[in-house]
Each structure stands twice: as C-alpha cells, then as structure tokens.
Scaffold this motif. Structure first.
Motif, mmCIF file in Angstrom:
data_model
loop_
_atom_site.group_PDB
_atom_site.id
_atom_site.type_symbol
_atom_site.label_atom_id
_atom_site.label_comp_id
_atom_site.label_asym_id
_atom_site.label_seq_id
_atom_site.Cartn_x
_atom_site.Cartn_y
_atom_site.Cartn_z
ATOM 1 N N UNK A 171 5.083 39.556 110.989
ATOM 2 C CA UNK A 171 4.304 39.997 109.833
ATOM 3 C C UNK A 171 4.299 38.934 108.742
ATOM 4 N N UNK A 172 5.416 38.263 108.550
ATOM 5 C CA UNK A 172 5.469 37.212 107.547
ATOM 6 C C UNK A 172 4.554 36.051 107.928
ATOM 7 N N UNK A 173 4.595 35.665 109.196
ATOM 8 C CA UNK A 173 3.721 34.578 109.660
ATOM 9 C C UNK A 173 2.257 34.983 109.500
ATOM 10 N N UNK A 174 1.943 36.245 109.818
ATOM 11 C CA UNK A 174 0.578 36.740 109.676
ATOM 12 C C UNK A 174 0.110 36.653 108.226
ATOM 13 N N UNK A 175 1.031 36.824 107.307
ATOM 14 C CA UNK A 175 0.721 36.725 105.878
ATOM 15 C C UNK A 175 0.607 35.281 105.396
ATOM 16 N N UNK A 182 7.008 40.943 100.812
ATOM 17 C CA UNK A 182 6.497 39.925 101.732
ATOM 18 C C UNK A 182 5.186 39.358 101.216
ATOM 19 N N UNK A 183 4.289 40.229 100.784
ATOM 20 C CA UNK A 183 2.982 39.767 100.314
ATOM 21 C C UNK A 183 3.117 38.862 99.094
ATOM 22 N N UNK A 184 3.976 39.217 98.157
ATOM 23 C CA UNK A 184 4.121 38.404 96.942
ATOM 24 C C UNK A 184 4.793 37.073 97.242
ATOM 25 N N UNK A 185 5.812 37.104 98.106
ATOM 26 C CA UNK A 185 6.480 35.848 98.465
ATOM 27 C C UNK A 185 5.520 34.917 99.196
ATOM 28 N N UNK A 186 4.734 35.465 100.123
ATOM 29 C CA UNK A 186 3.775 34.652 100.869
ATOM 30 C C UNK A 186 2.696 34.094 99.949
ATOM 31 N N UNK A 224 16.119 37.423 104.613
ATOM 32 C CA UNK A 224 14.899 38.121 104.176
ATOM 33 C C UNK A 224 14.576 39.284 105.111
ATOM 34 N N UNK A 225 15.580 40.153 105.298
ATOM 35 C CA UNK A 225 15.467 41.248 106.259
ATOM 36 C C UNK A 225 15.054 42.557 105.591
ATOM 37 N N UNK A 226 15.724 42.920 104.502
ATOM 38 C CA UNK A 226 15.512 44.231 103.867
ATOM 39 C C UNK A 226 14.326 44.150 102.903
ATOM 40 N N UNK A 227 13.178 43.788 103.442
ATOM 41 C CA UNK A 227 12.000 43.561 102.611
ATOM 42 C C UNK A 227 11.136 44.818 102.523
ATOM 43 N N UNK A 228 10.075 44.716 101.755
ATOM 44 C CA UNK A 228 9.001 45.702 101.724
ATOM 45 C C UNK A 228 7.694 44.944 101.947
ATOM 46 N N UNK A 229 6.622 45.641 102.324
ATOM 47 C CA UNK A 229 5.336 44.945 102.451
ATOM 48 C C UNK A 229 4.931 44.237 101.164
#
Length: 457
Positions: A306-310, A277-281, A269-274
């Motif tokens: 950033x993922x943990x923050x989400x 990340x937001x939708x997956x979280x 899950x490296x080549x993500x976009x904000x």
C-alpha cells in the motif's frame, strides 16, 4: 586492482526500471574499485589484472541494509519472550555498561558479520551516548548521564575498519544539555564521520528519537539539525504494538515540524493509518522495512504494498543481529514475501523481483547513496556477491532471478567483494582484525553481564 568477471549469471538491478537486469552469460570489468563496463557474452579482448571465472554462478549487487544496529552482534538470543521494549531492556541494559572499546569491537564484529553474509552497505544506528532507560508510558525519562564522545566515534571507527560502506546514524540525546550544547555535540560526531574515507563513510544521519523522547519539541530539534548540518533522519516509528494511539499521535510532531520530505525515513512504520501513510507519501518521506525483525519481536506487518502504491520509496533492513539473530538477507527477503502474501492473500502483492530491488537499490535510494551503491552499473562501486546455485544444487533455474531470491541463500554464497576486493570467502572474513574481534566479543560482553549479575550461565 583491476578485475574481470566472466561467465556470470549477472543480476544488475538497474535504476529507472522494474526489470532485474538479468544477463544469462555476462561479464563485468572493474578498475580502481568501480565498474567500468559490463555486458553479455564474451568481454572485449583487453588486458585485465585478474580474471574471475565464476562458471555460471550468480553475480549480483551486494545487499544494502537500510536499517541496522551493528553493535548488537554479541547479543543474539536475548529477549525472546518479549516485544520491543522488553527486548530492549534485555539487550541495551547490557550495553548501558559497555565501554567505548567494548562497543568498537562489537561494531567491528557486526560489520564483518554483515559482509560475510553479503551485505556490503549499511545504514548503521549507533548506540547513543545516553544509555538506554526503560520505557514508561511510551517514553524515556532522558535523565541517564552521557558517555564519553568516543563511545560514538569508536562505533564509526569499527565500521570503517571492517571495510563496510555505511551511513552513520547518530542519536542527538536531546534531553542532555542546552539546545546549543546538543547541536555542538552532534556537530562534532558528524565531523568525525565526514573526516573518514568517503568511499566507506557515505554520510551522516540522525537517529530520530521522537518516538520515545519526553521533549514536546523533539521533532523541531531534529529538523533544525537536518537543515543546519545537511543530514538525513531515520526514526524508529510506529513499531511496537503497545500504546498505538500514543505512538500515532506523535506523527503530527514530525509533520508539523516540516520533517516530511526525501531526507526523512521512517523505520518499521507498522502501526499506521491510511491517513498517516497518505500524508507521509505526499510529503516525500520514505520507509525502511525489517520483516525478519518485525516477526521476531511480534511487532506486526507493515503495509508495504500500500505504501508503494501511494508512491512511497521503500528500502529493506536487517535491523540487528540481536533481533534477527542470523543477519541473512535471503531470509529477510523471503520473510517479507510470505508475510505480505499471507496478509493480502495476493501473490502479486510481493514478488521476488520487487523484494530483491528493495534490499539493494531501493535501500540505497532511501539512504541517498544510490549514485554509488545498490546496483551493478557503470560508475558505481564494484560491490557484489557470487552465489553458486549448484553448491548445493537448487535444481533447474526455470526463472533465474526468482530462484536467486527464493531458492538460494547463505549456503550458496561463495564470495563477497567490496570495490572489487575479496572481503569474504566461504563465510570466512579476509579482514586481519576478524579473529581479534571474535576473541574480544567473547571476552568483553560476558564480563559486562557478570558484573550485572545477568550472565545466562
């Protein structure tokens, strides 16, 4: 066998708190393979079968690798000049010609290697029945013939015989046969795993293949299998730096299929976009982070803070011996710390306490097995490592947990226990199959390479 551990620097990593649960001089009692009590100071005066006095060594949870390929243990040092797909060609191009028995011994060897390095539970991606094909325009043709079902089941057998706890991740090979044939094949593989000792075979899962599948409905097939058979799913996703827009476009396939939820994990899950990340979280999906592998394959750095923050749950994996070369969880943690700090220029973005939790309880949580492993708590399996900070001496322990993560390592690992039973001492396995696994690995894989004209000598 009952066991009492005394004079331990206990690191328990308890659930429900960010505190590492450090006890300066602690004890732990094990009965029938599970932790029944622990505390500080001297234990209550009750009978114990064996007393293990660790004389001030750390006693911490066995590591949990939430993303692993144990069959690759004999394929280290390959594809060093390549990114993901070229490396896969160099490595999986050889296992494409391996037999069920070859892959059994390779898996057994890899599982014993994990145990010797303090990894007591692994989410294990099995080599699929459909052999690897080179990627073309970001996908595989999916036309390779299927191998016999034993090719998968012998990999599960290798994990069980090694004595590692594992979640068995099975490829659906969704381009081979009708949909019902695909489901029937997958169901049989799941049944084999579920018939094993549940103390070791902790569950079955899908090896998500949307990333490289030519089927436009590959996500729907996987989601149907998740619901029909009650399994989780971990997909290698947004890993490689090539064809990033194409990779990102496939996120919609999982989202639209209804895959996003607690049973869905994204590996790498490296080549993500904000937005991704937001939708997956928001959907409740989690991710497995492989910093050592991501660096070795020049894949990039996942935006883990950033993922943990989400609100995403995150675990850590060692990936496989063929792309971390040394399956060292301390190296993996330290690489994770330095990568994130170098990226963010903020030391608080990845602290030692956090990365330790991610590689133990955090991994167990995303795998759905945190009720049994990942921390030293009453009722859980007694899977733990003994790490001596004086052999060699790492100096004063100004902050013991931070020293455990940053200054200790395989050189300090003296013993590994699974269910209160010693499985490795000084890096040497206690498993009676260990010597044969090594001999078989050194014999079978070079013979495969020679048949292909690819032997390095």
């Amino acid at each position: 066998m009952d066991l009492l551990v005394i004079n331990a620097r206990l690191i328990t990593v308890p659930a429900g708190t960010d505190d590492p649960g450090y006890i300066e001089r602690g004890w732990m009692r094990v009965e029938d393979g599970r932790i029944v009590a622990l505390g500080a100071g001297d234990p209550p005066a009750t009978a114990a079968g064996e007393v293990l006095d660790v004389a001030g060594a750390f006693v911490a949870p066995g590591f949990v690798s939430s993303h692993s390929h144990l069959f690759t243990s004999g394929l280290r040092g390959l594809g060093v000049a390549d990114t993901l797909y070229g490396w896969c060609d160099s490595m999986l191009g050889m296992t494409a010609h391996a037999t069920a028995e070859d892959i059994y011994w390779s898996t057994l060897h890899g599982a014993l290697d994990f145990l010797a390095n303090g990894v007591t539970t692994a989410y294990n991606f099995t080599d699929p029945l459909q052999a690897w094909e080179s990627m073309v325009d970001g996908r595989r043709e999916g036309t390779a013939p299927l191998r016999e079902p034993a090719y998968h089941t012998r990999q599960a057998d290798g994990c069980l015989d090694a004595g590692i706890r594992f979640v068995d991740s099975i490829g659906m090979d969704a381009t081979a046969g009708t949909d019902e044939e695909i489901f029937a094949r997958f169901e049989a593989a799941v049944a084999h795993t579920r018939a094993m000792d549940p103390a070791y075979a902790l569950g079955a899962s899908i090896m998500g293949q949307v990333q490289w599948s030519p089927r436009p409905d590959a996500a729907e097939i996987e989601v149907e299998a998740m619901r029909r058979f009650g399994v989780t799913n971990q997909a290698h996703f947004l890993e490689s730096p090539e064809a990033v827009p194409l990779q990102q476009s496939k996120f919609r396939m999982y989202a639209d299929a209804g895959a996003l939820g607690p049973d869905m994990m994204f590996g790498h899950f490296i080549q993500t976009t904000p937005e991704i990340i937001a939708e997956a979280a928001a959907g409740g999906a989690s991710m497995s982070w492989q910093p050592a592998s991501n660096g070795r394959l020049a894949s990039g750095v996942a935006l883990v803070p950033e993922m943990i923050e989400r609100g995403m749950k995150v675990g850590m994996g060692l990936d496989d011996q063929a792309c971390t070369d040394v399956s060292d969880p301390w190296q993996n943690m330290r690489m994770g710390i330095v990568m994130q700090r170098a990226r963010t220029k903020d030391p608080l973005s990845m602290m030692p306490e956090r990365v330790l939790r991610l590689h133990t309880l955090g991994s167990a949580e995303i795998m759905g097995v945190a009720d049994r492993v990942g921390s030293l708590e009453v009722g859980k399996y007694a899977d733990f490592v003994v790490v001596d900070p004086r052999r060699p001496d790492v100096g004063p322990l100004w902050h013991p947990v931070r020293s455990y993560v940053l200054a200790c390592g395989l050189r300090n690992l003296t013993r590994v226990y699974v269910g209160g039973e010693l499985v490795s001492e000084g890096g040497v396995s206690t498993n009676p199959r260990a010597a044969e696994a090594s001999a078989r690995l050194h014999d079978s894989l070079p013979r495969v390479a020679e048949r292909l004209g690819r032997h390095p000598h």
